[in-house]
Design a protein around this motif. Structure first.
Motif, short mmCIF file in Angstrom:
data_model
loop_
_atom_site.label_atom_id
_atom_site.label_comp_id
_atom_site.label_asym_id
_atom_site.label_seq_id
_atom_site.Cartn_x
_atom_site.Cartn_y
_atom_site.Cartn_z
N SER A 43 -33.79 13.47 11.93
CA SER A 43 -32.46 13.98 12.27
C SER A 43 -31.46 13.39 11.29
CB SER A 43 -32.09 13.62 13.71
OG SER A 43 -30.77 14.02 14.00
N LYS A 44 -30.47 14.19 10.93
CA LYS A 44 -29.48 13.74 9.95
C LYS A 44 -28.62 12.59 10.49
CE LYS A 44 -29.05 18.13 7.46
NZ LYS A 44 -28.13 19.22 7.06
N GLY A 45 -28.25 12.68 11.75
CA GLY A 45 -27.32 11.70 12.28
C GLY A 45 -27.95 10.59 13.10
N LYS A 46 -29.29 10.50 13.10
CA LYS A 46 -29.92 9.52 14.00
C LYS A 46 -29.61 8.09 13.59
CE LYS A 46 -34.47 8.82 11.91
NZ LYS A 46 -35.93 8.87 12.15
N ASN A 47 -29.52 7.80 12.30
CA ASN A 47 -29.23 6.44 11.86
C ASN A 47 -27.82 6.01 12.24
OD1 ASN A 47 -31.78 6.03 10.74
ND2 ASN A 47 -31.17 6.94 8.79
N VAL A 48 -26.88 6.98 12.20
CA VAL A 48 -25.51 6.68 12.61
C VAL A 48 -25.46 6.37 14.10
CG1 VAL A 48 -23.16 7.56 12.77
CG2 VAL A 48 -24.56 8.10 10.76
N VAL A 49 -26.13 7.22 14.89
CA VAL A 49 -26.18 7.00 16.34
C VAL A 49 -26.87 5.68 16.66
CG1 VAL A 49 -27.07 7.90 18.51
CG2 VAL A 49 -26.15 9.47 16.81
N TYR A 50 -27.94 5.39 15.94
CA TYR A 50 -28.67 4.15 16.16
C TYR A 50 -27.81 2.94 15.82
CZ TYR A 50 -32.45 0.72 15.79
OH TYR A 50 -33.26 -0.39 15.95
#
Length: 274
Positions: free
Chosen positions: A102-109
């Protein structure tokens, strides 16, 4: 040669004496707790370090102060439910963060991990308002629900899932296995040590939980052991005999859980999976 042997022997003796002293210092609080449970309050405050004959009397006094069996059941129930749900949710979250693209998973994490820096004292009022609006005050649901998703466990599971081969997951998908079957049958089984370590951590965290139950629990029928210990130690007259006995009862489950699962706990911490 003789001098070297003497020096080696002296070093070993000093090392063993140091380790023995460290062991005695570590064990002494447990011994004092056990001996205090069998002594009267007068003997404990007088510095008695031997086992007495007041265990039955302390138990009667403790039973007269609170319903110990009900409180023990409340604590066991909330702890086991919390442990099961926390492991399930955090493991699936860690698995999703590590194995799904997912593109935004690292930001969410990253935002999720940043929440670890927020002290619980800053979260109490918003959580209390939410629990009040949801009519969950004075219930065990209010104890369990707000802290199920633990950032540390999500981080712990994600780090552990990094060592799991992604090729096996992709092969299972090609064979037609759905995601839940892959997670529960293919991923969980070889990572028992990781789940055991997480279970011990979640169990101890909830068993020792004090501040949040103190805020949301308002009736004696819903009390947990930490609240009982707090009420016994903050009374006008502290009966140290029954207090020590209550501490023993509150400590035994944690000791049993850790001793029975210590091998898996160590393996899970160091990242070993079986």
């Amino acid at each position: 040669m003789v001098k070297e042997k003497i020096m080696r022997t002296a070093k070993r003796v000093i090392l063993h004496l140091f380790l023995l002293a460290a062991v005695l210092i570590s064990i002494f609080p447990f011994y004092w707790m056990l001996s205090g449970a069998t002594n009267s309050s007068v003997n404990i405050t007088g510095g008695a370090m031997w086992f007495g004959s007041n265990l039955k009397e302390n138990w009667s006094n403790l039973q007269g102060t609170a319903n110990v069996f009900l409180i023990f059941w409340n604590t066991i129930k909330t702890t086991l439910i919390y442990t099961f749900l926390a492991i399930l949710i955090c493991a699936m979250a860690g698995y999703g963060f590590e194995k799904y693209r997912s593109k935004g998973k690292n930001v969410v994490y990253a935002m999720f991990l940043l929440s670890m820096m927020i002290p619980f004292s800053a979260q109490m009022i918003p959580l209390f308002k939410m629990a009040s609006k949801a009519n969950m005050l004075d219930s065990h649901v209010a104890i369990i629900l707000p802290t199920i998703a633990m950032p540390f466990l999500v981080f712990f599971f994600r780090q552990s899932f990094q060592s799991y081969p992604t090729e096996l997951i992709e092969a299972a998908r090609v064979d037609g296995a759905n995601e839940f079957r892959i997670f529960f049958q293919l991923v969980m089984r070889p990572m028992k040590s990781t789940f055991a370590a997480a279970a011990i951590y979640a169990f101890m965290k909830q068993w020792n939980n004090y501040l949040w139950p103190l805020i949301v629990i308002q009736s004696n029928e819903k009390k947990t052991f930490t609240l009982l210990l707090s009420s016994l130690s903050s009374a006008y007259y502290v009966d140290y005999g029954q207090l020590m006995l209550a501490i023993v009862l509150a400590t035994l489950p944690i000791i049993i859980v850790f001793l029975t699962m210590q091998k898996q706990f160590v393996e899970g911490i160091v990242g070993t999976s079986k």
